[in-house]
Scaffold this motif. Structure first.
Motif, mmCIF file in Angstrom:
data_model
loop_
_atom_site.group_PDB
_atom_site.id
_atom_site.type_symbol
_atom_site.label_atom_id
_atom_site.label_comp_id
_atom_site.label_asym_id
_atom_site.label_seq_id
_atom_site.Cartn_x
_atom_site.Cartn_y
_atom_site.Cartn_z
ATOM 1 N N ALA A 43 0.833 -1.209 0.000
ATOM 2 C CA ALA A 43 0.000 0.000 0.000
ATOM 3 C C ALA A 43 0.867 1.258 0.000
ATOM 4 O O ALA A 43 0.591 2.214 -0.734
ATOM 5 C CB ALA A 43 -0.940 -0.001 1.206
ATOM 6 N N GLU A 44 1.930 1.257 0.820
ATOM 7 C CA GLU A 44 2.838 2.416 0.874
ATOM 8 C C GLU A 44 3.540 2.619 -0.467
ATOM 9 O O GLU A 44 3.709 3.741 -0.940
ATOM 10 C CB GLU A 44 3.889 2.207 1.987
ATOM 11 C CG GLU A 44 3.334 2.316 3.403
ATOM 12 C CD GLU A 44 2.688 3.669 3.674
ATOM 13 O OE1 GLU A 44 3.214 4.700 3.195
ATOM 14 O OE2 GLU A 44 1.627 3.692 4.333
ATOM 15 N N LEU A 45 3.954 1.504 -1.100
ATOM 16 C CA LEU A 45 4.631 1.566 -2.396
ATOM 17 C C LEU A 45 3.693 2.161 -3.459
ATOM 18 O O LEU A 45 4.107 2.999 -4.263
ATOM 19 C CB LEU A 45 5.077 0.150 -2.808
ATOM 20 C CG LEU A 45 5.779 0.017 -4.182
ATOM 21 C CD1 LEU A 45 7.057 0.847 -4.230
ATOM 22 C CD2 LEU A 45 6.094 -1.449 -4.481
ATOM 23 N N ILE A 46 2.409 1.734 -3.433
ATOM 24 C CA ILE A 46 1.412 2.262 -4.380
ATOM 25 C C ILE A 46 1.252 3.770 -4.198
ATOM 26 O O ILE A 46 1.201 4.532 -5.167
ATOM 27 C CB ILE A 46 0.059 1.535 -4.200
ATOM 28 C CG1 ILE A 46 0.148 0.109 -4.751
ATOM 29 C CG2 ILE A 46 -1.086 2.281 -4.900
ATOM 30 C CD1 ILE A 46 -1.010 -0.792 -4.391
ATOM 31 N N LYS A 47 1.205 4.224 -2.923
ATOM 32 C CA LYS A 47 1.069 5.664 -2.646
ATOM 33 C C LYS A 47 2.228 6.447 -3.259
ATOM 34 O O LYS A 47 2.027 7.480 -3.899
ATOM 35 C CB LYS A 47 1.021 5.908 -1.134
ATOM 36 C CG LYS A 47 -0.290 5.518 -0.474
ATOM 37 C CD LYS A 47 -0.198 5.808 1.016
ATOM 38 C CE LYS A 47 -1.342 5.158 1.764
ATOM 39 N NZ LYS A 47 -1.198 5.294 3.218
ATOM 40 N N GLU A 48 3.469 5.924 -3.057
ATOM 41 C CA GLU A 48 4.660 6.607 -3.585
ATOM 42 C C GLU A 48 4.620 6.673 -5.117
ATOM 43 O O GLU A 48 4.893 7.716 -5.721
ATOM 44 C CB GLU A 48 5.931 5.873 -3.132
ATOM 45 C CG GLU A 48 6.244 6.068 -1.657
ATOM 46 C CD GLU A 48 7.408 5.185 -1.200
ATOM 47 O OE1 GLU A 48 8.211 4.761 -2.052
ATOM 48 O OE2 GLU A 48 7.491 4.923 0.009
ATOM 49 N N LEU A 49 4.272 5.547 -5.755
ATOM 50 C CA LEU A 49 4.224 5.498 -7.223
ATOM 51 C C LEU A 49 3.171 6.454 -7.783
ATOM 52 O O LEU A 49 3.394 7.124 -8.789
ATOM 53 C CB LEU A 49 3.921 4.073 -7.693
ATOM 54 C CG LEU A 49 5.035 3.034 -7.478
ATOM 55 C CD1 LEU A 49 4.501 1.632 -7.686
ATOM 56 C CD2 LEU A 49 6.209 3.291 -8.421
ATOM 57 N N LEU A 50 2.022 6.543 -7.105
ATOM 58 C CA LEU A 50 0.959 7.428 -7.577
ATOM 59 C C LEU A 50 1.332 8.895 -7.411
ATOM 60 O O LEU A 50 1.023 9.725 -8.263
ATOM 61 C CB LEU A 50 -0.352 7.137 -6.836
ATOM 62 C CG LEU A 50 -1.044 5.810 -7.192
ATOM 63 C CD1 LEU A 50 -2.279 5.603 -6.335
ATOM 64 C CD2 LEU A 50 -1.445 5.782 -8.660
ATOM 65 N N ASP A 51 2.034 9.227 -6.305
ATOM 66 C CA ASP A 51 2.505 10.609 -6.096
ATOM 67 C C ASP A 51 3.441 11.025 -7.215
ATOM 68 O O ASP A 51 3.352 12.121 -7.769
ATOM 69 C CB ASP A 51 3.230 10.726 -4.736
ATOM 70 C CG ASP A 51 2.236 10.789 -3.586
ATOM 71 O OD1 ASP A 51 1.058 11.069 -3.866
ATOM 72 O OD2 ASP A 51 2.631 10.547 -2.428
ATOM 73 N N GLU A 52 4.375 10.099 -7.551
ATOM 74 C CA GLU A 52 5.358 10.381 -8.610
ATOM 75 C C GLU A 52 4.658 10.554 -9.967
ATOM 76 O O GLU A 52 4.957 11.475 -10.730
ATOM 77 C CB GLU A 52 6.354 9.206 -8.677
ATOM 78 C CG GLU A 52 7.580 9.512 -9.540
ATOM 79 C CD GLU A 52 8.561 8.345 -9.540
ATOM 80 O OE1 GLU A 52 9.212 8.162 -10.564
ATOM 81 O OE2 GLU A 52 8.652 7.628 -8.522
ATOM 82 N N ALA A 53 3.653 9.684 -10.254
ATOM 83 C CA ALA A 53 2.916 9.768 -11.525
ATOM 84 C C ALA A 53 2.137 11.075 -11.626
ATOM 85 O O ALA A 53 2.078 11.710 -12.681
ATOM 86 C CB ALA A 53 1.959 8.583 -11.642
ATOM 87 N N ASP A 54 1.551 11.523 -10.490
ATOM 88 C CA ASP A 54 0.791 12.782 -10.483
ATOM 89 C C ASP A 54 1.698 13.969 -10.782
ATOM 90 O O ASP A 54 1.322 14.889 -11.517
ATOM 91 C CB ASP A 54 0.112 12.989 -9.124
ATOM 92 C CG ASP A 54 -1.113 12.100 -8.976
ATOM 93 O OD1 ASP A 54 -1.604 11.618 -10.018
ATOM 94 O OD2 ASP A 54 -1.568 11.887 -7.844
ATOM 95 N N ARG A 55 2.922 13.973 -10.217
ATOM 96 C CA ARG A 55 3.867 15.074 -10.458
ATOM 97 C C ARG A 55 4.245 15.144 -11.934
ATOM 98 O O ARG A 55 4.285 16.211 -12.537
ATOM 99 C CB ARG A 55 5.133 14.891 -9.591
ATOM 100 C CG ARG A 55 4.934 15.305 -8.137
ATOM 101 C CD ARG A 55 6.279 15.532 -7.461
ATOM 102 N NE ARG A 55 7.105 14.331 -7.456
ATOM 103 C CZ ARG A 55 7.022 13.377 -6.523
ATOM 104 N NH1 ARG A 55 6.155 13.498 -5.531
ATOM 105 N NH2 ARG A 55 7.789 12.313 -6.580
ATOM 106 N N ASN A 56 4.506 13.961 -12.547
ATOM 107 C CA ASN A 56 4.869 13.918 -13.974
ATOM 108 C C ASN A 56 3.735 14.434 -14.863
ATOM 109 O O ASN A 56 3.960 15.172 -15.815
ATOM 110 C CB ASN A 56 5.215 12.475 -14.394
ATOM 111 C CG ASN A 56 6.518 12.010 -13.750
ATOM 112 O OD1 ASN A 56 7.329 12.829 -13.311
ATOM 113 N ND2 ASN A 56 6.702 10.703 -13.660
ATOM 114 N N ASN A 57 2.510 14.033 -14.512
ATOM 115 C CA ASN A 57 1.347 14.475 -15.306
ATOM 116 C C ASN A 57 1.144 15.983 -15.234
ATOM 117 O O ASN A 57 0.802 16.623 -16.210
ATOM 118 C CB ASN A 57 0.065 13.784 -14.815
ATOM 119 C CG ASN A 57 0.012 12.329 -15.256
ATOM 120 O OD1 ASN A 57 0.690 11.958 -16.210
ATOM 121 N ND2 ASN A 57 -0.757 11.512 -14.559
ATOM 122 N N THR A 58 1.388 16.549 -14.033
ATOM 123 C CA THR A 58 1.219 17.999 -13.852
ATOM 124 C C THR A 58 2.192 18.765 -14.739
ATOM 125 O O THR A 58 1.840 19.764 -15.364
ATOM 126 C CB THR A 58 1.450 18.373 -12.371
ATOM 127 O OG1 THR A 58 0.621 17.547 -11.558
ATOM 128 C CG2 THR A 58 1.076 19.829 -12.116
#
Length: 680
Positions: A43-58
């Motif tokens: 779950a923690e790993l998923i949170k980190e990956l999603l944060d990184e993906a959101d930054r790239n999309n922005t």
């Protein structure tokens, strides 16, 4: 290590479960649904990956311009409008030309005479000249009608019967995905009698409806809404799964989620199994509410085991079916049940366009002495407003007033909301669609066309599947699935028959056993068969009188057998196109055993009352106990008072003896039948 559910993680990340599953679909996690479990580390790993993906999309989105998609869409819409206008002009020309007459594939002689403006006898004379013998009430085909019309200087235009009245008037249309907004889920509560469906609905209503609102409930409208965490949930208060299925038989799919109520102290009962079959046939997700957990005899694990036996694997046992222990009496588990409803609704992504002409479904309708026709409507698309011109089936009118589920007057309602409307010209049918029309002329014309269509359908026989015409329908490509409902005297026979029939699948047709249970054939089985276009097979059981009447009305094929191989051979022969029965059974009547008399020679005579039809001396007799066949054989004696008689008609009493059988009891039913030879 602690496990986390996907839907719990989605809630923490402030997104829907579906979004989360899609975003982590490419990652190597074992996730199949919102109920799947993952470790805390994952779950923690998923949170980190999603944060990184959101930054790239922005970063990627910065400086991006709009595409010309909207312009393209506008151009397409303009082309469609021009095309529609052109079609409208052509239509007007055709309507203005009084030498052109539009008909369907068939027309009644009398109706053709009316359209041509001549006497029916003139048409009949012309038909005789063509070698067609028909009276004024008979149908003739379009080709013959065209020749007759030509004689009177008129031209016939055959309309495509496949184009339904709904398509012609185009009162409904697909919405642009951009215009869709989230809508509340519509929930139907089903289950066995006395398992607490009504108590559970009352508990939900009392828990979630404020005191001031509760005081305002003045009428039962068959549907009501409750607030859950600032979201609405709409409950359909139908009498049971029979109403659920009769609506589906009319083509109305208004339920999003089915709540199956099972009593923790009683278990899965025949009606529960029926409800499961009905919900599965409608492809509606099921949430099981295990009620009465406050009782000392409650056994939740036993209920879950019985659910597994009926193909519902609980999520805490590794399956997909959500189960919630509740007590309607103590009002415990209600909040959790409502939370699960919202979760399933979120996974379904229920949306509708509120900014368009409304389309809804009639849930209930009645004629009130003071107010006239009243109809409860569940709005599915658009917003319904007071003053709208509406039409449903053969009924039309302008909405004079609307009342919500609390009896208060309202001016407008959006998607998924129930409302009572006044102003229709007649009482519509439950399950019919209700449309908002642009003007009164369209609404009246639609209702008139519906009346004509209804009349034509009544003249034609409805095309329900039967074993006799199965092969032809398979050849024509009309049927790819053969739906079967099995009823038997014992579970072992039912399972053996199910397994044997499933092996008869061919490339052309797939055998689906949509419901199977122990006991006689009931009205509910016939309604399920009608809604699912299925045939009913009874093994060592018979339909009750109500079921026989409904089967005739709904034109459902009911087959009963005493030998399992005969049932298998009949289905196999039908699939291969070899079914040609030479001997058919004709039921003469039914009688009830009112008393029994023991003779000195040891034989038993039954005093019977003939309920319907007749009982004859040469008929064969089936002895039914709770609709299950106990004995089958011949009549040894039939007497009225002391005289031997050939037959006894409905409404009369007599004495009857059965050959080599004496175990007759009061309350038994006797079914008299004969076997007739028919030509192929």
């Amino acid at each position: 290590m602690t496990k986390v559910r996907v839907y719990e993680l989605a809630k923490e990340l402030n997104m829907s479960s579906k979004e989360l599953i899609e975003k982590i679909g490419d990652l190597d996690f074992d996730i199949s649904s919102h109920m799947s479990s993952i470790d805390e580390d994952e779950a923690e790993l998923i949170k980190e990956l999603l944060d990184e993906a959101d930054r790239n999309n922005t970063e990627k989105k910065k400086g991006k311009n709009h595409t010309n998609m909207d312009i393209k869409k506008d151009m397409e819409n303009k082309d469609k409008k021009d095309e529609f206008d052109a079609l409208g002009e052509i239509q007007e020309v055709i309507e203005d030309d009084n030498t052109i007459i539009k008909i369907g594939q068939n027309i009644i002689v009398r109706d053709l005479a009316d359209k041509l403006g001549v006497n029916a006898s003139q048409i009949i004379t012309k038909l005789i000249g063509l070698g067609v013998m028909a009276n004024q009430n008979q149908n003739i085909d379009a080709d013959t009608a065209a020749i007759v019309a030509d004689e009177f200087g008129k031209t016939l235009v055959v309309e495509d019967e496949k184009s339904d009245v709904d398509d012609i008037f185009d009162l409904d249309h697909e919405d642009n995905p951009k215009d869709l907004r989230q809508r509340p889920p519509v929930v139907t509560v089903m289950g066995h009698v006395d398992h607490g469906k009504t108590s559970l609905l009352d508990a939900i209503r009392q828990t979630k409806v404020t005191v001031s609102e509760a005081g305002g409930i003045t009428q039962h409208i068959g549907a009501y809404s409750v607030n859950v965490d600032d979201k609405k949930v709409v409950f359909l208060d139908t009498p049971g799964h029979e109403a659920f299925t009769s609506m589906r038989a009319r083509g109305a799919s208004i339920t999003d989620i089915a709540i199956l109520v099972v009593a923790a102290d009683d278990g899965v009962m025949p009606q529960t199994i029926e409800a499961i079959s009905h919900a599965k046939a409608a492809e509606v997700p099921i949430i099981v509410a295990i009620n009465k957990i406050d009782k000392p005899t409650a056994n939740i694990d036993r209920i879950k085991q019985e659910l597994v036996e009926n193909d519902l694997l609980p999520e805490d046992w590794g399956g997909e079916t959500i189960t919630v222990p509740v007590s309607a009496r103590d009002k415990t588990g209600i909040d959790e049940l409502l939370e699960m409803i919202l979760l399933v609704a979120e996974m379904q992504e229920l949306k509708a366009n509120p900014n368009r002409n409304a389309v809804g479904t009639i849930v209930e309708a009645q004629l009130d002495k003071g107010m006239g026709p009243m109809a409860t409507v569940l709005v599915q698309k658009g917003t319904l407003k007071v003053g709208d011109m509406v039409v449903s089936g053969t009924s039309s009118g302008r909405i004079r007033a609307m009342f919500d589920d609390k009896g208060k007057r309202v001016k407008k309602v959006g998607p998924s909301m129930p409302v009572v409307i006044l102003g229709l010209s007649e009482v519509p049918n439950a399950g019919d669609l209700l449309y908002v029309a642009d003007n009164e002329k369209i609404a009246r014309n639609y209702a008139q066309r519906k009346k004509e269509q209804l009349r034509e359908e009544q003249l034609k026989s409805r095309s329900k599947v039967s074993l006799e015409d199965l092969f032809e329908k398979i050849k024509e490509g009309e049927i790819k699935d053969l739906n079967i409902i099995i009823k038997s005297d014992v579970r072992g026979s039912m399972e053996a028959l199910s397994q044997s029939l499933r092996k008869l699948d061919t490339e052309e047709v797939k055998i689906n056993i949509i419901h199977g249970s122990v006991g006689g054939i009931t009205e509910s089985d016939i309604m399920l068969a009608s809604a699912s276009n299925a045939i009913v097979i009874g093994f060592n059981v018979r339909p009750n009188l109500n079921a026989i009447e409904v089967a005739k009305r709904e034109e459902v094929d009911v087959r009963t057998y005493r030998v399992i191989y005969e049932a298998i051979e009949d289905i196999q022969s039908a699939v291969k196109g070899m079914l040609a029965p030479k001997i058919v059974e004709e039921v003469l009547g039914r009688a009830e055993v009112r008393a029994t008399f023991r003779l000195p020679n040891g034989n038993t005579i039954a005093g019977i009352y003939v309920l319907n039809g007749k009982v004859t001396r040469n008929s064969k007799i089936r002895l039914l106990r709770d609709d299950i066949v106990i004995f089958e054989g011949a009549v040894s004696s039939l007497k009225r008072f002391k005289d031997d008689v050939r037959e006894v008609l409905a409404g009369y009493e007599s004495g009857i003896g059965l050959e080599n059988y004496n175990d007759l009891k009061e309350g038994d039913m006797l079914e008299a039948y004969i076997l007739k030879e028919v030509e192929r």
